[in-house]
Enzyme design. Structure first.
Site, short mmCIF file in Angstrom:
data_model
loop_
_atom_site.label_atom_id
_atom_site.label_comp_id
_atom_site.label_asym_id
_atom_site.label_seq_id
_atom_site.Cartn_x
_atom_site.Cartn_y
_atom_site.Cartn_z
N ALA A 78 -7.43 -6.46 15.53
CA ALA A 78 -6.07 -5.95 15.58
C ALA A 78 -5.31 -6.53 16.78
CB ALA A 78 -6.10 -4.44 15.64
N THR B 62 -20.59 -7.06 13.13
CA THR B 62 -20.15 -5.79 13.72
C THR B 62 -19.74 -4.76 12.66
OG1 THR B 62 -18.10 -6.95 14.19
CG2 THR B 62 -19.44 -6.43 16.06
N HIS C 257 -14.99 5.75 43.49
CA HIS C 257 -16.39 6.19 43.56
C HIS C 257 -16.47 7.71 43.39
CE1 HIS C 257 -20.56 6.33 44.77
NE2 HIS C 257 -20.24 7.39 45.50
N GLY D 94 -20.79 -4.47 9.51
CA GLY D 94 -22.01 -3.99 8.86
C GLY D 94 -22.78 -3.03 9.75
N GLY E 187 -1.88 -0.89 7.13
CA GLY E 187 -2.76 -2.00 6.76
C GLY E 187 -4.23 -1.64 6.70
N ARG F 285 0.83 -1.21 0.00
CA ARG F 285 0.00 0.00 0.00
C ARG F 285 0.85 1.26 0.00
NH1 ARG F 285 -5.43 -0.54 2.51
NH2 ARG F 285 -5.72 -2.74 3.01
N THR G 89 -0.36 -10.65 5.95
CA THR G 89 -0.96 -10.02 4.77
C THR G 89 -2.45 -9.69 4.93
OG1 THR G 89 -1.11 -12.26 3.89
CG2 THR G 89 0.67 -10.89 3.05
N GLY G 90 -3.05 -10.00 6.09
CA GLY G 90 -4.39 -9.51 6.38
C GLY G 90 -5.50 -10.27 5.69
N SER G 91 -6.59 -9.57 5.39
CA SER G 91 -7.80 -10.22 4.90
C SER G 91 -8.47 -9.39 3.81
CB SER G 91 -8.79 -10.40 6.06
OG SER G 91 -9.08 -9.14 6.64
C1 LIG Z 1 -14.45 -1.68 8.69
C2 LIG Z 1 -13.55 -2.41 9.64
C3 LIG Z 1 -13.54 -2.06 10.99
C4 LIG Z 1 -12.71 -2.72 11.89
N1 LIG Z 1 -12.72 -2.36 13.21
C5 LIG Z 1 -11.91 -2.99 14.09
C6 LIG Z 1 -11.88 -2.62 15.46
O1 LIG Z 1 -12.62 -1.75 15.90
N2 LIG Z 1 -11.03 -3.26 16.29
C7 LIG Z 1 -10.19 -4.25 15.84
O2 LIG Z 1 -9.42 -4.81 16.62
N3 LIG Z 1 -10.20 -4.64 14.55
C8 LIG Z 1 -11.04 -4.03 13.67
N4 LIG Z 1 -11.05 -4.42 12.35
C9 LIG Z 1 -10.20 -5.55 11.95
C10 LIG Z 1 -8.75 -5.12 11.80
O3 LIG Z 1 -8.66 -4.10 10.85
C11 LIG Z 1 -7.93 -6.32 11.37
O4 LIG Z 1 -8.14 -7.38 12.27
C12 LIG Z 1 -6.45 -5.96 11.36
O5 LIG Z 1 -6.20 -4.94 10.44
C13 LIG Z 1 -5.62 -7.19 10.98
O6 LIG Z 1 -4.28 -6.82 10.99
P1 LIG Z 1 -3.21 -7.58 10.11
O7 LIG Z 1 -1.88 -7.03 10.52
O8 LIG Z 1 -3.43 -9.03 10.18
O9 LIG Z 1 -3.53 -7.20 8.58
P2 LIG Z 1 -3.89 -5.85 7.83
O10 LIG Z 1 -4.17 -4.73 8.74
O11 LIG Z 1 -4.96 -6.22 6.86
O12 LIG Z 1 -2.56 -5.52 7.02
C14 LIG Z 1 -2.10 -6.36 5.99
C15 LIG Z 1 -1.23 -5.55 5.04
O13 LIG Z 1 -0.52 -6.45 4.20
C16 LIG Z 1 -0.48 -5.92 2.88
N5 LIG Z 1 -0.26 -7.02 1.93
C17 LIG Z 1 -1.10 -8.04 1.62
N6 LIG Z 1 -0.52 -8.87 0.72
C18 LIG Z 1 0.72 -8.36 0.46
C19 LIG Z 1 1.79 -8.76 -0.38
N7 LIG Z 1 1.75 -9.88 -1.12
N8 LIG Z 1 2.89 -7.98 -0.41
C20 LIG Z 1 2.98 -6.85 0.34
N9 LIG Z 1 2.00 -6.43 1.16
C21 LIG Z 1 0.88 -7.18 1.23
C22 LIG Z 1 -1.88 -5.30 2.75
O14 LIG Z 1 -1.93 -4.36 1.69
C23 LIG Z 1 -2.04 -4.64 4.12
O15 LIG Z 1 -1.50 -3.34 4.14
C24 LIG Z 1 -11.86 -3.76 11.42
C25 LIG Z 1 -11.85 -4.11 10.06
C26 LIG Z 1 -12.68 -3.45 9.17
C27 LIG Z 1 -12.66 -3.85 7.72
#
Ligand SMILES: Cc1cc2nc3c(=O)[nH]c(=O)nc-3n(C[C@H](O)[C@H](O)[C@H](O)COP(=O)(O)OP(=O)(O)OC[C@H]3O[C@@H](n4cnc5c(N)ncnc54)[C@H](O)[C@@H]3O)c2cc1C
Length: 498
Positions: A339, A199, A471, A201, A53, A48, A159-161
């Site tokens: 997170a 959550t 309190h 939605g 992320g 990105r 790499t997240g979801s």
């Molecule tokens: C609308 C929304 C609201 C949310 N609210 C909350 C909340 O209130 N509290 C909470 O705890 N969680 C919340 N979450 C969930 C939270 O965002 C995720 O659980 C968290 O971001 C996961 O972290 P991560 O490090 O696993 O991955 P991510 O934060 O998804 O980061 C992964 C990164 O890897 C990069 N990547 C992927 N593939 C590659 C590749 N091949 N090469 C290089 N880079 C790559 C992606 O571009 C991204 O930047 C929310 C999610 C959404 C969608």
């Protein structure tokens, strides 16, 4: 260090690290900083433009910022309420472009904080897409700049979801959108419908409802938020209905498309009556869940498939069974997509590299959850339904916050009188351990820390009853509900204080 399976010759390798982290969300960021702080030569790669992320760019940060913005707007529109507090204002007008600009500035500022922290800790940051070329080698492609290969003793996959697609409903990010697009819109569609009452939605429903859209949630199950305690889910639905959100439960979306008038026609099937009907809206968001994101990593190149990241992971060391030096963390792994789980797993992955176990491997099964509507809904640990189906004997204590002195001094909490704010504590009858805490309160996200400590550490209800609480404070209600839960074992009729 290099494995024979690696196909690259030494001359191809641009750099060698102890740890390479792929992805810089909360998981990747935590792993990279902790590895570097421990003296490991560390690099982090993210595709990105901004670091942080999903969490920072499309997730918690934009959703919570826009929620705050939307509640502020809604409050200002309730002229009577504002004037009661002694504030006289002209009627407010929404400038969504300005709101989005403020959000972008916030994201950029936080992304710079990530960047500074990584640089302060001597983490090399690459902007580009990473893919495996061998078990220890990753090729980093930078748009327009070519590619190069780096090698590492350990590779953390963070790499997240990505959004799960809904059959029959193709996301075009124009009228049929994902949460990513919904959170970056600079206008408010008059009719905004959402497939999925989880959550994410519901939070986005609150944002658009506050900004003035007519919001409909279409949910195939009989209740919203499947992982919530039934009493809390029911109260949440009533609360959001009272704020104007419409729920179509037991309803499955069959298809969606644009009609001649440029509106969306969404064909719905009622699962109980088996009747179909057409629902009209201006925008449809698909929010039926998220799935691990492994595309682009080319895991098949090293003989892995997606199941290896789900079924074949050693949770103590966050290692793939096939390749123990590859450590998946965060949304890419099984379990709640939060997170804090990503951060906990990052710590575990780095500790396993350092072969230390000084910080305990905390129980991710008890992640505290907050739905940031107003008032907030918070919960941690087991629900009543889970305890009943596991035949666990338990006692409950429930306290209404209207009994709490501090609550009654907080004028801003008044709106929650629509649905009584409460806290419910579930205690194991056999050993008095706190098993679950469920609440509605404007400050649920803060109150939940104590509850999370109690549940995760397996604290005893008697001990909580002995601890002095400040309190007047909202947290006193946690102690009172715990006391009631204890007392209900002696006399079952005393478990609710109203
Ligand atoms: C609308 C929304 C609201 C949310 N609210 C909350 C909340 O209130 N509290 C909470 O705890 N969680 C919340 N979450 C969930 C939270 O965002 C995720 O659980 C968290 O971001 C996961 O972290 P991560 O490090 O696993 O991955 P991510 O934060 O998804 O980061 C992964 C990164 O890897 C990069 N990547 C992927 N593939 C590659 C590749 N091949 N090469 C290089 N880079 C790559 C992606 O571009 C991204 O930047 C929310 C999610 C959404 C969608």
């Amino acid at each position: 260090m290099r494995n024979e399976a690696d196909e690259n010759t030494m001359t191809d390798i641009a750099a060698v690290y102890d740890v390479l982290v792929v992805g810089c969300g909360p998981g990747g960021f935590t792993a990279a900083t902790q590895a570097a702080q421990a003296g490991l030569r560390t690099a982090c790669v993210d595709q990105r433009a901004s670091l942080g992320g999903t969490y920072l760019v499309d997730g918690a940060v934009p959703s919570k910022t826009l929620l705050d913005e939307s509640y502020f707007y809604r409050l200002l529109q309730q002229q009577e309420l504002v004037e009661q507090r002694g504030v006289r204002l002209p009627y407010p007008r929404l400038d969504m472009q300005a709101a989005q600009s403020a959000l972008k500035r916030n994201i950029e500022r936080l992304s710079k904080v990530y960047k500074c922290e990584l640089s302060k800790n001597n983490v090399t940051v690459y902007k580009g897409t990473a893919e495996f070329t061998g078990p220890y080698c990753v090729e980093i492609s930078q748009r327009g700049l070519g590619s190069f290969i780096v090698e590492a003793r350990y590779i953390v996959v963070a790499t997240g979801s990505a959004v799960i697609q809904c059959p029959g409903v193709a996301i075009d990010e124009d009228k049929i959108v994902s949460s990513d697009k919904a959170l970056s819109l600079n206008y408010i569609p008059p009719r905004f419908s959402i497939i999925g009452g989880g959550t994410i939605g519901l939070e986005i429903a609150c944002i658009f409802n506050n900004f003035g859209s007519r919001v409909t949630i279409i949910e195939s199950q009989s209740e919203i938020c499947q992982n919530m305690d039934d009493e809390l889910a029911c109260a949440t639905k009533t609360l959001l209905q009272s704020q104007g959100i419409v729920f179509l439960l037991n309803t499955r979306v069959q298809s969606a498309g644009t009609n001649a008038a440029g509106q969306l026609d969404v064909t719905l099937l009622n699962k109980l009556s088996k009747n179909t009907c057409v629902h009209h809206c201006d925008m449809l968001m698909v929010s039926i869940g998220r799935r691990p994101l492994l595309e682009g990593l080319n895991i098949s190149k090293i003989g892995l498939d997606e199941r290896d990241f789900v079924d074949n992971v050693d949770e103590q060391t966050q290692s793939l069974l096939k390749f123990p030096h590859i450590k998946p963390i965060g949304d890419v792994t099984l379990g709640p997509m939060l997170a804090l789980k990503a951060e906990q797993q990052a710590t575990r992955a780095i500790q396993s590299i350092l072969s230390t176990d000084s910080i305990s491997t905390s129980n991710c099964g008890f992640s505290p959850n907050v739905l940031y509507c107003q008032p907030q809904i918070g919960w941690v640990g087991y629900t009543e339904q889970q305890l009943i189906s596991a035949h666990t004997p338990y006692q409950t204590g429930k306290v209404l916050f209207s009994q709490n002195v501090r609550y009654n001094t907080l004028l801003s909490q008044k709106e929650s009188d629509l649905i009584p704010a409460f806290i419910k504590v579930l205690v194991d009858s056999r050993n008095m351990k706190i098993l679950g805490v469920h609440m509605i309160n404007d400050d649920a996200n803060e109150l939940l820390s104590q509850a999370s400590m109690a549940v995760s550490l397996g604290l005893n209800a008697y001990d909580i009853c002995k601890v002095p609480f400040p309190h007047p404070s909202l947290s006193e209600s946690f102690k009172q509900a715990t006391q009631l839960a204890v007392a209900s074992g002696i006399s079952p009729s005393v478990n609710v204080r109203e």
